[in-house]
Write a protein that holds these residues in place. Structure first.
Motif, PDB file in Angstrom:
ATOM      1  N   LYS A 278     -36.345  35.532 107.557  1.00 42.60           N
ATOM      2  CA  LYS A 278     -36.521  35.235 105.806  1.00 42.60           C
ATOM      3  C   LYS A 278     -38.152  34.875 105.147  1.00 42.60           C
ATOM      4  CE  LYS A 278     -31.786  34.592 104.811  1.00 42.60           C
ATOM      5  NZ  LYS A 278     -31.833  34.690 102.738  1.00 42.60           N
ATOM      6  N   PHE A 279     -38.762  34.634 106.308  1.00 37.41           N
ATOM      7  CA  PHE A 279     -40.273  34.412 105.599  1.00 37.41           C
ATOM      8  C   PHE A 279     -40.650  35.759 105.182  1.00 37.41           C
ATOM      9  CE2 PHE A 279     -44.800  35.288 106.370  1.00 37.41           C
ATOM     10  CZ  PHE A 279     -45.300  34.415 106.077  1.00 37.41           C
ATOM     11  N   VAL A 280     -40.309  36.967 105.646  1.00 39.09           N
ATOM     12  CA  VAL A 280     -41.097  38.367 105.246  1.00 39.09           C
ATOM     13  C   VAL A 280     -39.696  38.456 103.898  1.00 39.09           C
ATOM     14  CG1 VAL A 280     -40.703  40.400 105.600  1.00 39.09           C
ATOM     15  CG2 VAL A 280     -41.102  38.986 108.012  1.00 39.09           C
ATOM     16  N   GLN A 281     -38.515  38.439 103.494  1.00 40.00           N
ATOM     17  CA  GLN A 281     -37.841  38.377 102.025  1.00 40.00           C
ATOM     18  C   GLN A 281     -38.647  37.675 101.766  1.00 40.00           C
ATOM     19  OE1 GLN A 281     -33.751  37.588 102.589  1.00 40.00           O
ATOM     20  NE2 GLN A 281     -33.521  38.340 101.034  1.00 40.00           N
ATOM     21  N   HIS A 283     -41.547  37.332 100.713  1.00 42.49           N
ATOM     22  CA  HIS A 283     -42.479  38.029 100.804  1.00 42.49           C
ATOM     23  C   HIS A 283     -42.750  38.972  99.964  1.00 42.49           C
ATOM     24  CE1 HIS A 283     -45.902  34.189 101.389  1.00 42.49           C
ATOM     25  NE2 HIS A 283     -45.019  33.677 102.204  1.00 42.49           N
ATOM     26  N   HIS A 284     -41.536  39.921 100.840  1.00 43.78           N
ATOM     27  CA  HIS A 284     -41.599  41.016  99.743  1.00 43.78           C
ATOM     28  C   HIS A 284     -40.954  40.871  98.065  1.00 43.78           C
ATOM     29  CE1 HIS A 284     -40.608  44.367 103.926  1.00 43.78           C
ATOM     30  NE2 HIS A 284     -42.150  43.354 103.595  1.00 43.78           N
ATOM     31  N   GLN A 285     -39.933  39.789  98.040  1.00 40.48           N
ATOM     32  CA  GLN A 285     -39.233  39.473  96.831  1.00 40.48           C
ATOM     33  C   GLN A 285     -40.867  39.260  95.612  1.00 40.48           C
ATOM     34  OE1 GLN A 285     -36.121  37.726  96.003  1.00 40.48           O
ATOM     35  NE2 GLN A 285     -34.877  37.815  97.766  1.00 40.48           N
ATOM     36  N   TYR A 286     -41.590  38.264  96.641  1.00 36.10           N
ATOM     37  CA  TYR A 286     -42.814  37.556  95.830  1.00 36.10           C
ATOM     38  C   TYR A 286     -44.037  38.710  95.402  1.00 36.10           C
ATOM     39  CZ  TYR A 286     -46.029  34.052  94.092  1.00 36.10           C
ATOM     40  OH  TYR A 286     -47.288  33.291  93.642  1.00 36.10           O
ATOM     41  N   ILE A 287     -44.042  39.454  97.046  1.00 29.64           N
ATOM     42  CA  ILE A 287     -45.218  40.389  96.101  1.00 29.64           C
ATOM     43  C   ILE A 287     -44.332  41.930  94.859  1.00 29.64           C
ATOM     44  CG2 ILE A 287     -46.239  42.420  96.946  1.00 29.64           C
ATOM     45  CD1 ILE A 287     -46.419  40.707 100.087  1.00 29.64           C
ATOM     46  N   SER A 288     -43.577  42.267  95.337  1.00 29.85           N
ATOM     47  CA  SER A 288     -43.147  43.174  94.203  1.00 29.85           C
ATOM     48  C   SER A 288     -42.822  42.580  93.180  1.00 29.85           C
ATOM     49  CB  SER A 288     -41.808  43.300  94.970  1.00 29.85           C
ATOM     50  OG  SER A 288     -41.245  44.351  96.489  1.00 29.85           O
ATOM     51  N   LYS A 289     -42.153  40.765  92.354  1.00 32.33           N
ATOM     52  CA  LYS A 289     -42.360  40.828  91.331  1.00 32.33           C
ATOM     53  C   LYS A 289     -43.782  40.179  90.641  1.00 32.33           C
ATOM     54  CE  LYS A 289     -40.005  37.214  91.796  1.00 32.33           C
ATOM     55  NZ  LYS A 289     -39.136  36.229  91.969  1.00 32.33           N
ATOM     56  N   SER A 290     -44.558  40.286  91.997  1.00 33.55           N
ATOM     57  CA  SER A 290     -46.119  39.868  91.162  1.00 33.55           C
ATOM     58  C   SER A 290     -46.502  41.476  90.438  1.00 33.55           C
ATOM     59  CB  SER A 290     -46.859  39.840  92.657  1.00 33.55           C
ATOM     60  OG  SER A 290     -47.289  38.371  92.729  1.00 33.55           O
ATOM     61  N   PHE A 291     -46.829  42.148  91.260  1.00 28.73           N
ATOM     62  CA  PHE A 291     -46.610  43.863  90.714  1.00 28.73           C
ATOM     63  C   PHE A 291     -45.825  44.651  89.717  1.00 28.73           C
ATOM     64  CE2 PHE A 291     -49.065  43.725  94.542  1.00 28.73           C
ATOM     65  CZ  PHE A 291     -50.062  44.135  94.264  1.00 28.73           C
ATOM     66  N   ALA A 292     -44.589  44.108  89.769  1.00 29.22           N
ATOM     67  CA  ALA A 292     -43.502  44.477  88.252  1.00 29.22           C
ATOM     68  C   ALA A 292     -44.060  43.747  86.792  1.00 29.22           C
ATOM     69  CB  ALA A 292     -42.418  43.757  88.924  1.00 29.22           C
ATOM     70  N   GLY A 293     -45.096  42.841  86.557  1.00 27.05           N
ATOM     71  CA  GLY A 293     -46.272  41.977  85.953  1.00 27.05           C
ATOM     72  C   GLY A 293     -45.082  40.780  85.542  1.00 27.05           C
ATOM     73  N   GLU A 294     -43.504  40.634  85.265  1.00 29.94           N
ATOM     74  CA  GLU A 294     -43.133  38.843  85.089  1.00 29.94           C
ATOM     75  C   GLU A 294     -44.094  38.225  85.198  1.00 29.94           C
ATOM     76  OE1 GLU A 294     -38.938  36.672  84.924  1.00 29.94           O
ATOM     77  OE2 GLU A 294     -39.309  38.391  86.862  1.00 29.94           O
ATOM     78  N   ALA A 295     -44.839  37.822  86.410  1.00 27.54           N
ATOM     79  CA  ALA A 295     -45.471  36.552  86.828  1.00 27.54           C
ATOM     80  C   ALA A 295     -46.631  37.080  86.282  1.00 27.54           C
ATOM     81  CB  ALA A 295     -45.340  37.150  88.477  1.00 27.54           C
ATOM     82  N   LYS A 296     -47.270  37.717  85.852  1.00 25.35           N
ATOM     83  CA  LYS A 296     -48.410  38.017  85.241  1.00 25.35           C
ATOM     84  C   LYS A 296     -48.605  37.583  84.180  1.00 25.35           C
ATOM     85  CE  LYS A 296     -50.869  40.976  87.834  1.00 25.35           C
ATOM     86  NZ  LYS A 296     -51.188  42.358  88.039  1.00 25.35           N
ATOM     87  N   ALA A 297     -47.741  38.020  83.117  1.00 24.68           N
ATOM     88  CA  ALA A 297     -47.388  37.464  81.452  1.00 24.68           C
ATOM     89  C   ALA A 297     -46.481  36.627  81.226  1.00 24.68           C
ATOM     90  CB  ALA A 297     -45.907  38.498  81.350  1.00 24.68           C
ATOM     91  N   LEU A 298     -45.453  35.630  82.351  1.00 25.14           N
ATOM     92  CA  LEU A 298     -45.310  34.287  82.099  1.00 25.14           C
ATOM     93  C   LEU A 298     -46.532  33.391  82.666  1.00 25.14           C
ATOM     94  CD1 LEU A 298     -41.751  34.180  84.369  1.00 25.14           C
ATOM     95  CD2 LEU A 298     -42.660  34.042  81.528  1.00 25.14           C
ATOM     96  N   ALA A 299     -47.559  33.743  83.546  1.00 27.79           N
ATOM     97  CA  ALA A 299     -48.594  32.446  83.663  1.00 27.79           C
ATOM     98  C   ALA A 299     -49.645  33.088  84.331  1.00 27.79           C
ATOM     99  CB  ALA A 299     -48.087  31.579  84.252  1.00 27.79           C
TER     100      ALA A 299
END
Length: 421
Positions: A278-281, A283-299
Motif C-alpha cells: 500500500k505504501f508503494v501504491q 507513492h506510485h500514484q503520488y509521483i505519477s500525478k505530480s508529473f501529470a501536471g494537475e498537482a502543479k497547476a493546483l498548488a
C-alpha cells in the motif's frame, strides 16, 4: 441544528445547486457562534474534492493538506476499502466554507467488551496504512482565525461521537493541536499524548538575512566531514546529483531505491515502506500525478527524485516533496560502505540544501525524527505530537489504570534485571 452544529447532514444541503462557496476575503471578526459545522457520512469523492478545492487556496500552505496528497491518500486507503467508514466535517460561516477535515472510523471493543470507535484525522488508524506518515496534520482552514475554527470543529466532534469513542489527531505541531475548552453540550475532552518527536528545519531566509551561505552556516567539524567525503568520492570520478526529469524516470528511481532502503531498515512491511504494497501504491500514484501536471497547476506541488552518483557508481536516492517555497525531505535510500569517512547522506543533503538556497526556497524541512545529520544542518527545531482525545468514561479509566500498571511492571522488571554495582 444545535449550537451551530448539524449532525449527519446529507450532501445535498452542502452542495446546494452543485455550488460551493469559499471564504474569499479576510474575516475581521469571527466568533464561535458564527460557525456552523456539518458532518457528512461517507461523502462522495466529488463532494470532498469540491470542498477541498474551495478552501485550499485560502489556507496556509501545507503539502500534507494539499488536494494532491489528500486525494492520493483517500483513493489508496479509504475509497478503495468498502469496509471503512469515513466522515467529512465541514465548517461554514453563512454560505462560505472555512474549514474541513476527513475522519476515518476504526471500530473495536474496549476493556469492558463495549463497541467503541476511534476517529483519526487524515489517517486510517492502522500502522501499515498510516506508514506514509502525514506530518503537520490539521484541519484544512482559511488563514484567518484558525484557533476559533478549530475549536468549533472540535465541539462538533464532541457532539457527534459517543462518550466511549475517541478522536486521534497528529502528527502535528503544538500550535495545530486542539486547545481544550469546556463544551456546553458534553463534558470536556481529556487528552493523552501517544507520540512525540523533534522536527528539524533549515530556515534559508534566515541564512539570507544573515548573508550566510549554507556551508558557512555549519560547524567547522561538519564542513570538514562533508568536504573530506566529497574529495574521497571525487577520487573515483565525477560526483553528480541528478534529478529525474519525467514521471517514468522518477518511478524507476523510486523502485530502484527499494534495495538500499530495505537493507537499512528491514524487509518486513512494518520496517521499510518498500515492503508494504500500500505504501508503494500510494507513492506510485503520488509521483505519477505530480508529473501529470494537475498537482502543479493546483498548488505549485511537485515531487523530486534525486540520484547521487560518482562516475558510474550509484550512491543512492533522495525523495523530496516541493510545495510552494518549502522543500520537504521525505526519504533516502543510500549505499553505505565500510569507510566511515564516506558519508553519502551528508553529501546529498549539502548539495540539495545549496540547490534550494540558490532556487530561492524559504525552508528545507527534514521533518520529524531524531538524527545527527538533521542536527548538523538545521538552524530551527520544533516539536511534533500525536494525541488521543476522549471523554471521561469508566472503561477508559480501567484501561488507563491497566496501562499504568503494565508500564510500572515493565520498569520494575528492568530494574531487577539491571546489573548492580
Amino acid at each position: 441544528m444545535m449550537n451551530g452544529i448539524v449532525i449527519n447532514c446529507p450532501e445535498t444541503s452542502l452542495l446546494k445547486n452543485n455550488h460551493i462557496e469559499s471564504q474569499h476575503r479576510a474575516m475581521e471578526v469571527l466568533n464561535a457562534e458564527d460557525i456552523q459545522c456539518e458532518w457528512l457520512v461517507n461523502p462522495s469523492r466529488n463532494t470532498i474534492k469540491a470542498v477541498w478545492l474551495a478552501i485550499e487556496p485560502y489556507a496556509p500552505r501545507n503539502v500534507f493538506l494539499s488536494w494532491h496528497w489528500i486525494s492520493t491518500w483517500f483513493d489508496t486507503f479509504v475509497n478503495s476499502s468498502q469496509s471503512r467508514t469515513n466522515g467529512l466535517l465541514v465548517a461554514k460561516r453563512g454560505q462560505h466554507l472555512i474549514g474541513a477535515g476527513i475522519f476515518v472510523a476504526q471500530h473495536s471493543r474496549n476493556i469492558l467488551g463495549q463497541k467503541t470507535t476511534r476517529y483519526s484525522l487524515h489517517r486510517v488508524g492502522d500502522e501499515l496504512s498510516d506508514q506514509i506518515w502525514i506530518e503537520y496534520n490539521d484541519f484544512l482552514m482559511v488563514e484567518d482565525h484558525q484557533d476559533v475554527i478549530r475549536q468549533a470543529m472540535m465541539v462538533a466532534l464532541q457532539t457527534h461521537i459517543r462518550s466511549r469513542d475517541a478522536v486521534q489527531i497528529g502528527v502535528s505541531l503544538p500550535s495545530q493541536m486542539i486547545k481544550l475548552e469546556v463544551s456546553s453540550t458534553k463534558p470536556q475532552f481529556e487528552e493523552r499524548l501517544i507520540w512525540h518527536s523533534p522536527s528539524y528545519q533549515v530556515d534559508l531566509q534566515q541564512l539570507r538575512q544573515q548573508q550566510c551561505g549554507v556551508m558557512q552556516s555549519l560547524s567547522k567539524n561538519a564542513r570538514k566531514q562533508i568536504k573530506r567525503s566529497m574529495n574521497k568520492y571525487q577520487q573515483r570520478g565525477v560526483l553528480l546529483l541528478e534529478t529525474a526529469n519525467s514521471g517514468e524516470q522518477a518511478l524507476e528511481w523510486f523502485d530502484a531505491a527499494k534495495v538500499n532502503h530495505i537493507a537499512r531498515w528491514g524487509a518486513k512491511p512494518e520496517q521499510s515502506g518498500f515492503a508494504n504494497d500500500k505504501f508503494v501504491q500510494f507513492h506510485h500514484q503520488y509521483i505519477s500525478k505530480s508529473f501529470a501536471g494537475e498537482a502543479k497547476a493546483l498548488a505549485n506541488s511537485a515531487v523530486q527524485l534525486h540520484r547521487l552518483k560518482v562516475g558510474e557508481q550509484i550512491l543512492g536516492y533522495i525523495y523530496n516533496l516541493h510545495f510552494g517555497d518549502t522543500v520537504y525531505f521525505y526519504l533516502s535510500a543510500l549505499s553505505y560502505e565500510d569507510d566511515p569517512q564516506l558519508k553519502p547522506g551528508l553529501v546529498a543533503h549539502a548539495l540539495l540544501i545549496e540547490q534550494a538556497y540558490m532556487d530561492g526556497k524559504a525552508v528545507y524541512d527534514f521533518m520529524g525524527g531524531e538524527a545527527r545529520y538533521k542536527q548538523t544542518f538545521s538552524n530551527h527545531k520544533s516539536e511534533l505530537l500525536m494525541k488521543v482525545y476522549f471523554q471521561p468514561h469508566f472503561a477508559l479509566t480501567v484501561e488507563n489504570g491497566a496501562r499504568r500498571v503494565y508500564s510500572g511492571l515493565k520498569q520494575l522488571k528492568a530494574f531487577l534485571k539491571a546489573p548492580k554495582n
